[in-house]
Design a protein around this motif. Structure first.
Motif, PDB file in Angstrom:
ATOM      1  N   ALA A 144       0.833  -1.207   0.000  1.00 29.94           N
ATOM      2  CA  ALA A 144       0.000   0.000   0.000  1.00 29.94           C
ATOM      3  C   ALA A 144       0.871   1.263   0.000  1.00 29.94           C
ATOM      4  CB  ALA A 144      -0.933  -0.002   1.211  1.00 29.94           C
ATOM      5  N   LEU A 145       1.928   1.263   0.796  1.00 32.37           N
ATOM      6  CA  LEU A 145       2.818   2.418   0.842  1.00 32.37           C
ATOM      7  C   LEU A 145       3.540   2.587  -0.491  1.00 32.37           C
ATOM      8  CD1 LEU A 145       4.111   4.742   2.359  1.00 32.37           C
ATOM      9  CD2 LEU A 145       5.753   3.114   3.322  1.00 32.37           C
ATOM     10  N   GLN A 146       3.977   1.503  -1.082  1.00 36.95           N
ATOM     11  CA  GLN A 146       4.645   1.573  -2.379  1.00 36.95           C
ATOM     12  C   GLN A 146       3.714   2.148  -3.437  1.00 36.95           C
ATOM     13  OE1 GLN A 146       7.953   0.980  -3.051  1.00 36.95           O
ATOM     14  NE2 GLN A 146       7.418   1.904  -5.010  1.00 36.95           N
ATOM     15  N   GLU A 147       2.431   1.774  -3.417  1.00 29.59           N
ATOM     16  CA  GLU A 147       1.467   2.317  -4.370  1.00 29.59           C
ATOM     17  C   GLU A 147       1.272   3.815  -4.160  1.00 29.59           C
ATOM     18  OE1 GLU A 147      -2.077  -0.047  -4.062  1.00 29.59           O
ATOM     19  OE2 GLU A 147      -1.082  -1.838  -4.868  1.00 29.59           O
ATOM     20  N   ALA A 186       2.083   6.711  -6.962  1.00 27.87           N
ATOM     21  CA  ALA A 186       1.103   7.720  -7.361  1.00 27.87           C
ATOM     22  C   ALA A 186       1.659   9.131  -7.163  1.00 27.87           C
ATOM     23  CB  ALA A 186      -0.192   7.544  -6.571  1.00 27.87           C
ATOM     24  N   TRP A 187       2.352   9.337  -6.062  1.00 26.19           N
ATOM     25  CA  TRP A 187       2.958  10.640  -5.783  1.00 26.19           C
ATOM     26  C   TRP A 187       4.005  10.972  -6.848  1.00 26.19           C
ATOM     27  CZ3 TRP A 187       8.093  11.567  -3.850  1.00 26.19           C
ATOM     28  CH2 TRP A 187       8.334  12.896  -3.504  1.00 26.19           C
ATOM     29  N   GLU A 188       4.874  10.012  -7.195  1.00 26.73           N
ATOM     30  CA  GLU A 188       5.898  10.248  -8.209  1.00 26.73           C
ATOM     31  C   GLU A 188       5.281  10.541  -9.570  1.00 26.73           C
ATOM     32  OE1 GLU A 188       8.319   6.739  -7.868  1.00 26.73           O
ATOM     33  OE2 GLU A 188       9.680   7.711  -6.438  1.00 26.73           O
ATOM     34  N   GLU A 189       4.196   9.830  -9.924  1.00 19.57           N
ATOM     35  CA  GLU A 189       3.525  10.089 -11.193  1.00 19.57           C
ATOM     36  C   GLU A 189       2.968  11.515 -11.213  1.00 19.57           C
ATOM     37  OE1 GLU A 189       0.655   7.062 -12.142  1.00 19.57           O
ATOM     38  OE2 GLU A 189       2.148   5.471 -11.834  1.00 19.57           O
TER      39      GLU A 189
END
Length: 154
Positions: free
Chosen positions: A4-7, A11-14
């Motif tokens: 969940a944290l990786q997702e 999303a933040w990087e995108e």
């Protein structure tokens, strides 16, 4: 990291990449500053425009002011190697003595006890040490402290 944290990070990087693409559409301007005072004024003006925004240059990058250790900022000139004249080892800064304790562009580097100083003119320079313009760094050899030290000025 859990999935969940990786997702969330993905999303933040995108989102950051999308913002960069939008910024590429706008004309860019490269700034150069003849003096440290001009640089400080520009950074203070940029920070004052959006006081709640954290910027990389003013809040997260190399800490301004006087400090022991750390990294050298080459914001006024191109980077120059500072190597030991005896053994050739790269010499990191031991001490940086800037003309101000804090550059005024960001309150994040200001000591907690000075943050409520309002418009106190001594807040950026509580010790009243004046070197002139710019800063001085003392570099030492990590291989042998007996080797001569070097100075760099910015």
């Amino acid at each position: 990291m859990d999935e969940a944290l990786q997702e969330e990070i993905d999303a933040w990087e995108e989102g950051l990449l999308d913002e960069e693409e939008e910024d590429e559409d706008e004309p860019s301007s490269s700034a150069s500053y003849a003096t440290h005072e001009e640089y400080s004024a520009a950074m203070a003006a940029a920070h004052a425009a959006e006081p709640g925004e954290i910027t990389y240059m003013s809040d997260l990058s190399i800490a301004p002011g006087r400090k022991a250790g750390g990294f050298a900022s080459w914001h006024l000139t191109d980077p120059a190697p500072v190597d030991c004249g005896v053994c050739g080892a790269a010499m990191p800064p031991l001490l940086t003595v800037d003309m101000w304790e804090c550059d005024g562009a960001s309150r994040s580097w200001l000591p907690a006890e000075d943050r409520d100083s309002g418009h106190d003119p001594h807040a950026p320079d509580p010790t009243d040490v004046h070197l002139g313009r710019g800063l001085m760094r003392v570099h030492t050899c990590p291989a042998d402290p007996g080797h001569p030290h070097r100075l760099s000025f910015q």
